[in-house]
Design an enzyme around this catalytic site. Sequence first.
Site, PDB file in Angstrom:
ATOM      1  N   GLY A 275      -6.235  -4.428  -8.018  1.00  0.00           N
ATOM      2  CA  GLY A 275      -5.076  -4.313  -7.092  1.00  0.00           C
ATOM      3  C   GLY A 275      -4.845  -2.955  -6.572  1.00  0.00           C
ATOM      4  O   GLY A 275      -5.703  -1.950  -6.983  1.00  0.00           O
TER       5      GLY A 275
ATOM      6  N   LYS B 104      -4.372  -3.095 -18.022  1.00  0.00           N
ATOM      7  CA  LYS B 104      -4.422  -2.802 -16.734  1.00  0.00           C
ATOM      8  C   LYS B 104      -4.620  -1.013 -16.666  1.00  0.00           C
ATOM      9  O   LYS B 104      -3.792  -0.355 -17.259  1.00  0.00           O
ATOM     10  CB  LYS B 104      -2.912  -2.909 -15.979  1.00  0.00           C
ATOM     11  CG  LYS B 104      -3.175  -2.363 -14.535  1.00  0.00           C
ATOM     12  CD  LYS B 104      -2.218  -2.868 -13.503  1.00  0.00           C
ATOM     13  CE  LYS B 104      -0.734  -2.672 -13.743  1.00  0.00           C
ATOM     14  NZ  LYS B 104       0.064  -3.109 -12.719  1.00  0.00           N
TER      15      LYS B 104
ATOM     16  N   ASP C 238       7.833  -5.781  -4.673  1.00  0.00           N
ATOM     17  CA  ASP C 238       6.421  -6.053  -4.113  1.00  0.00           C
ATOM     18  C   ASP C 238       6.095  -7.317  -4.589  1.00  0.00           C
ATOM     19  O   ASP C 238       5.023  -7.687  -5.050  1.00  0.00           O
ATOM     20  CB  ASP C 238       5.487  -4.984  -4.947  1.00  0.00           C
ATOM     21  CG  ASP C 238       4.047  -5.184  -4.148  1.00  0.00           C
ATOM     22  OD1 ASP C 238       4.218  -5.425  -2.754  1.00  0.00           O
ATOM     23  OD2 ASP C 238       2.910  -5.031  -4.628  1.00  0.00           O
TER      24      ASP C 238
END
Length: 431
Positions: free
Chosen positions: A20, A40, A137
């Site tokens: 992303g 991540k 978000d």
Amino acid sequence: MNRDAIIAGRYRLERKVGRGAMGVVWRARDERLDRTVAVKQLLPDNSSDDAPFRSIVRAMREARVAARLKHPHAVTVYDVAEQDGTPFLVMEFLPSRPLTDLLADDGPLPAGRVAELGAQIASALAAAHEDGILHRDVTPNNVLITGDGEAKIADFGLSHATGEGTMTGGGLVVGTPAFLSPEVADGEDPGYPSDVFSLGATLYTALEGAPPFGTDGNQIALLKRVARGEITAPRTTGPLTDVLLRLLRRDPGERPDMAEAERMLAAVADGRPAILSGTKRLPAPTRRSRLPFGIAGGVVVAGGVLAGILLFDDDPPAPVAAPTPPTAPKPACEARYEVASRWPGGSEIRVSVRNAKDTRLTGWEVSWTLPPGTRIANLWNGSLAQDGDRVRVSEVDWNAVLPAGGITTFGFIATTGDDGGGAPVAECRTS
């Protein structure tokens, strides 16, 4: 980073599973605890010479924010690690795919399924808001659908918690443009209502197949459209549509809070009327009058929204010979006609119907006279009949029965040849 690399002496990377704007996600093995995790790898910030430091600070901040939230519909954060100046966030591993991929493969989802997923995500965000955490978000890409069909909200990397700093620069709009709230697109600081709007935009996309403001390769043009709050009229009708349009109100003060959004979405998912407690209930008149509040002409301005109100008495009293004037019966139902938003050549109309009786109401009809040149399009949550300029909207199956004091709404897009005019007076009667 490559496959089989070991992070912080314990997390062995196995394969990439996602990417992303904020980073790359790996499936990995925690060799110390012998469990599968998601790692991540945050992408470096190249906006300045202190990018490595900023990335580490961002990762620590994200970990602190996300670790505060423990909820079955939010991704759990386990740890934050650093290696060679690169920060890594360690989270629970979910065999899942983003809602974005699900929509790309299967197309728009049924309303009941959208409401079910929305209620789950709203429950997690309500818990976050209760703890002082904004997500900032909420998009289909950050909603993960697990193998058993549950929804989880991920990536609080843009979130801002009370007591935590922010890594955004001055004047920078943070978030995904197509899912921003109008106030954020207009340069204001985000708040809890901004998350509510973004959730509404995400669920609208799942139901309609496209974001409420459409898509545009020109991000500046898209931001301007978002800032104006000019959503595309939904094609789908039904109880979910009305709930979503409430989440998508341009004015943040008119949106429900996240806890109320959860309750409304859960009601739709369960097949119950979404009794909207955020709708202001009208006071009962103290005397027999078709102009409540003592406003001549039947048109009032309430809270900056044009509103036309008229009460209809279901069973008028029989004449009596006694000299004492008869007591007016309690009106059966009340209707409130609102111009929720307006743009050149059209407007979004909301009509609230309230059961004013002490017993349940089974069936209702609202009627009014269309202003000259006005046309109705995209009616939701009602059945339309029209005779010349006289319009009648009656209930549909899901909202035909209202408990005492219960409220339902319907709405439509009114297209006109001008950009003005007042609100007509709506009459409500039981059918």
